[in-house]
Design an enzyme around this catalytic site. Structure first.
Site, PDB file in Angstrom:
ATOM      1  N   GLU A  29      40.535  35.714  42.379  1.00  0.00           N
ATOM      2  CA  GLU A  29      42.207  35.192  41.825  1.00  0.00           C
ATOM      3  C   GLU A  29      42.979  35.880  41.497  1.00  0.00           C
ATOM      4  O   GLU A  29      44.353  35.922  41.667  1.00  0.00           O
ATOM      5  CB  GLU A  29      41.945  34.171  40.706  1.00  0.00           C
ATOM      6  CG  GLU A  29      43.061  33.195  40.539  1.00  0.00           C
ATOM      7  CD  GLU A  29      43.017  31.903  39.652  1.00  0.00           C
ATOM      8  OE1 GLU A  29      44.191  31.610  38.591  1.00  0.00           O
ATOM      9  OE2 GLU A  29      41.487  31.455  39.517  1.00  0.00           O
ATOM     10  N   THR A  65      43.250  31.304  36.232  1.00  0.00           N
ATOM     11  CA  THR A  65      43.192  29.296  35.954  1.00  0.00           C
ATOM     12  C   THR A  65      41.819  28.886  35.175  1.00  0.00           C
ATOM     13  O   THR A  65      41.843  27.998  34.333  1.00  0.00           O
ATOM     14  CB  THR A  65      43.804  28.520  36.932  1.00  0.00           C
ATOM     15  OG1 THR A  65      42.498  29.483  37.701  1.00  0.00           O
ATOM     16  CG2 THR A  65      44.624  28.750  37.604  1.00  0.00           C
ATOM     17  N   SER A  81      30.774  32.760  39.537  1.00  0.00           N
ATOM     18  CA  SER A  81      31.772  31.691  39.606  1.00  0.00           C
ATOM     19  C   SER A  81      32.351  31.725  38.349  1.00  0.00           C
ATOM     20  O   SER A  81      31.508  31.513  36.960  1.00  0.00           O
ATOM     21  CB  SER A  81      31.224  30.172  39.454  1.00  0.00           C
ATOM     22  OG  SER A  81      32.339  29.079  39.347  1.00  0.00           O
ATOM     23  N   SER A  82      33.209  31.919  37.731  1.00  0.00           N
ATOM     24  CA  SER A  82      34.538  31.675  36.727  1.00  0.00           C
ATOM     25  C   SER A  82      34.404  30.945  35.635  1.00  0.00           C
ATOM     26  O   SER A  82      34.175  31.242  34.575  1.00  0.00           O
ATOM     27  CB  SER A  82      35.794  32.679  36.626  1.00  0.00           C
ATOM     28  OG  SER A  82      36.636  32.820  35.214  1.00  0.00           O
ATOM     29  N   ASN A  83      34.477  30.211  36.526  1.00  0.00           N
ATOM     30  CA  ASN A  83      34.886  28.537  35.379  1.00  0.00           C
ATOM     31  C   ASN A  83      33.256  28.398  34.635  1.00  0.00           C
ATOM     32  O   ASN A  83      32.860  27.733  33.568  1.00  0.00           O
ATOM     33  CB  ASN A  83      35.730  27.806  35.878  1.00  0.00           C
ATOM     34  CG  ASN A  83      34.198  26.882  36.981  1.00  0.00           C
ATOM     35  OD1 ASN A  83      33.945  26.646  36.800  1.00  0.00           O
ATOM     36  ND2 ASN A  83      34.656  27.384  37.812  1.00  0.00           N
ATOM     37  N   HIS A 121      33.058  29.680  45.114  1.00  0.00           N
ATOM     38  CA  HIS A 121      32.550  29.770  44.385  1.00  0.00           C
ATOM     39  C   HIS A 121      30.701  29.245  44.214  1.00  0.00           C
ATOM     40  O   HIS A 121      30.908  28.907  43.202  1.00  0.00           O
ATOM     41  CB  HIS A 121      32.612  30.896  43.588  1.00  0.00           C
ATOM     42  CG  HIS A 121      33.566  31.808  43.615  1.00  0.00           C
ATOM     43  ND1 HIS A 121      34.133  32.953  42.819  1.00  0.00           N
ATOM     44  CD2 HIS A 121      32.879  32.976  44.764  1.00  0.00           C
ATOM     45  CE1 HIS A 121      35.197  33.839  42.708  1.00  0.00           C
ATOM     46  NE2 HIS A 121      34.497  33.427  44.070  1.00  0.00           N
ATOM     47  N   CYS A 171      44.324  26.373  45.444  1.00  0.00           N
ATOM     48  CA  CYS A 171      44.441  25.635  44.599  1.00  0.00           C
ATOM     49  C   CYS A 171      45.971  25.411  43.848  1.00  0.00           C
ATOM     50  O   CYS A 171      46.661  26.279  43.815  1.00  0.00           O
ATOM     51  CB  CYS A 171      44.017  26.135  43.618  1.00  0.00           C
ATOM     52  SG  CYS A 171      43.734  24.648  42.304  1.00  0.00           S
ATOM     53  N   HIS A 230      37.785  39.664  40.049  1.00  0.00           N
ATOM     54  CA  HIS A 230      38.257  38.674  40.002  1.00  0.00           C
ATOM     55  C   HIS A 230      38.838  37.669  41.769  1.00  0.00           C
ATOM     56  O   HIS A 230      40.192  38.424  41.006  1.00  0.00           O
ATOM     57  CB  HIS A 230      38.109  37.603  39.190  1.00  0.00           C
ATOM     58  CG  HIS A 230      38.287  35.761  39.740  1.00  0.00           C
ATOM     59  ND1 HIS A 230      38.802  35.123  40.361  1.00  0.00           N
ATOM     60  CD2 HIS A 230      36.546  35.456  39.224  1.00  0.00           C
ATOM     61  CE1 HIS A 230      38.121  33.930  40.450  1.00  0.00           C
ATOM     62  NE2 HIS A 230      37.255  33.957  39.661  1.00  0.00           N
ATOM     63  N   CYS A 243      43.940  25.627  33.872  1.00  0.00           N
ATOM     64  CA  CYS A 243      43.788  24.395  34.960  1.00  0.00           C
ATOM     65  C   CYS A 243      43.349  23.528  33.968  1.00  0.00           C
ATOM     66  O   CYS A 243      41.793  24.073  32.822  1.00  0.00           O
ATOM     67  CB  CYS A 243      43.210  24.248  35.999  1.00  0.00           C
ATOM     68  SG  CYS A 243      41.583  24.598  36.572  1.00  0.00           S
TER      69      CYS A 243
END
Length: 328
Positions: free
Chosen positions: A136, A175, A233-235, A50, A106, A134, A205
């Site tokens: 993932e 994650t 971007s989630s993170n 992302h 990943c 999302h 993660c």
């Protein structure tokens, strides 16, 4: 114009670790190596990671990004699945069409897939803590038959979910979630369902955890926190949330220096700077350079820990690279 004189400098606290994680490095390397081996075009289903800057750079090298397999003009060309993972139906559809596909999921996401499958085979219903829509989450839910996984997005969901068999239950997580928000959800699930099985090792993660921890340390010292990352971007979005909840209400997500709201920055401020796991370092450097053209600027590293994680490329790609090297 450089501002000097009596004005106090802007102090940038630069987070370490920040930016690319091992899964992102691997995914980008897979696309680049496939282009070297097979030539252009190489197709990629969904954004490999992302970040628009990364995606545009791979496009210039010959990668073609598609939403679905039926958009691929030449099915004889390789197709790569993104780092976020895909439902089982996607490689099955690729096989049915005779496509050569490469999985860039990943390895830490693949671990979550394996957990879901293991719990399902053991007769447990799976609760997935994550965000609806999302990629993932879509990929993880797509590992099992419909109805085998229930998505838990909020603490309220954890309080009200009614699983089919409370005594045969397990949870897994996306994650890239907020470590602290997720912990509250997990505690509620454990309270309601004491027999629930948990991951042997946290699903969130290492990179997500490390980047959130340094922002939590940084935020109380800052007037403003800037997170370099993409809106999808989630993170990266979680880093903004962590900064705000840790004492810096003025926390912003920026894709590049062009997105910085300079009216929020004044001489003498302390500005925290970090980057999501899919944001390249060149964008961080661009933000620092933009500060230096506007203010006297001091950059201090706030280092929490070093990361030494790396993941191998898929075996098939390593083999193909070796065969090409032997032939050339």
């Amino acid at each position: 114009m450089q501002i000097s004189g009596k004005e106090q400098p802007v102090r940038i606290l630069l987070a370490q670790p920040r930016g690319f994680c091992a899964g992102v490095v691997r995914a980008i390397s897979i696309v680049e190596r496939a282009l070297e081996i097979y030539g252009a075009p190489v197709y990629v289903r969904h954004e490999i990671v992302h970040n628009r800057f990364v995606v545009d750079g791979l496009k210039r090298k010959g990668a073609v990004f598609v939403d679905e397999l039926d958009e691929i003009a030449d099915p004889s060309r390789p197709v790569i699945f993104s780092a976020h993972g895909v439902p089982k139906s996607v490689p099955q559809a690729a096989d049915a069409r005779g496509m050569m596909w490469i999985d860039a999921t990943c390895p830490l996401v693949s671990k979550v897939h394996s957990e879901a499958i293991r719990h399902h085979e053991a007769g447990r219903h799976v609760l997935l803590i994550g965000h609806a829509g999302h990629p993932e989450v879509i990929g993880t839910m797509g590992q099992l038959p419909e109805g085998a996984i229930t998505l838990i997005e909020t603490l309220e969901d954890a309080r009200t979910v009614q699983p089919p068999d409370p005594e045969n239950l397990a949870y897994i997580t996306q994650t890239t979630l907020s470590v602290f928000d997720t912990q509250a959800i997990v505690e509620e699930l454990k309270r309601r369902f004491p027999a629930i099985r948990e991951p042997v090792k946290d699903d969130i993660c290492y990179a997500t955890t490390n980047r959130q921890q340094v922002v939590r340390e940084m935020a109380p010292q800052c007037d403003v926190v800037l997170v370099v990352g993409a809106p999808n971007s989630s993170n990266s979005r979680r880093l903004v949330e962590v900064a705000k909840s840790s004492g810096c209400e003025k926390a912003f997500l920026v894709q590049s220096a062009e997105d910085v709201s300079w009216q929020d920055i004044r001489p003498g401020m302390t500005v925290g700077l970090t980057a999501g796991a899919s944001a390249p370092e060149v964008l961080v450097e661009g933000v620092i350079e933009a500060f230096r053209t506007r203010f006297d600027t001091i950059v201090e590293l706030l280092a929490l820990k070093e990361e030494h994680v790396s993941f191998k490329l898929p075996r098939a790609l390593r083999k193909a690279a070796g065969e090409k090297g032997a032939a050339s």
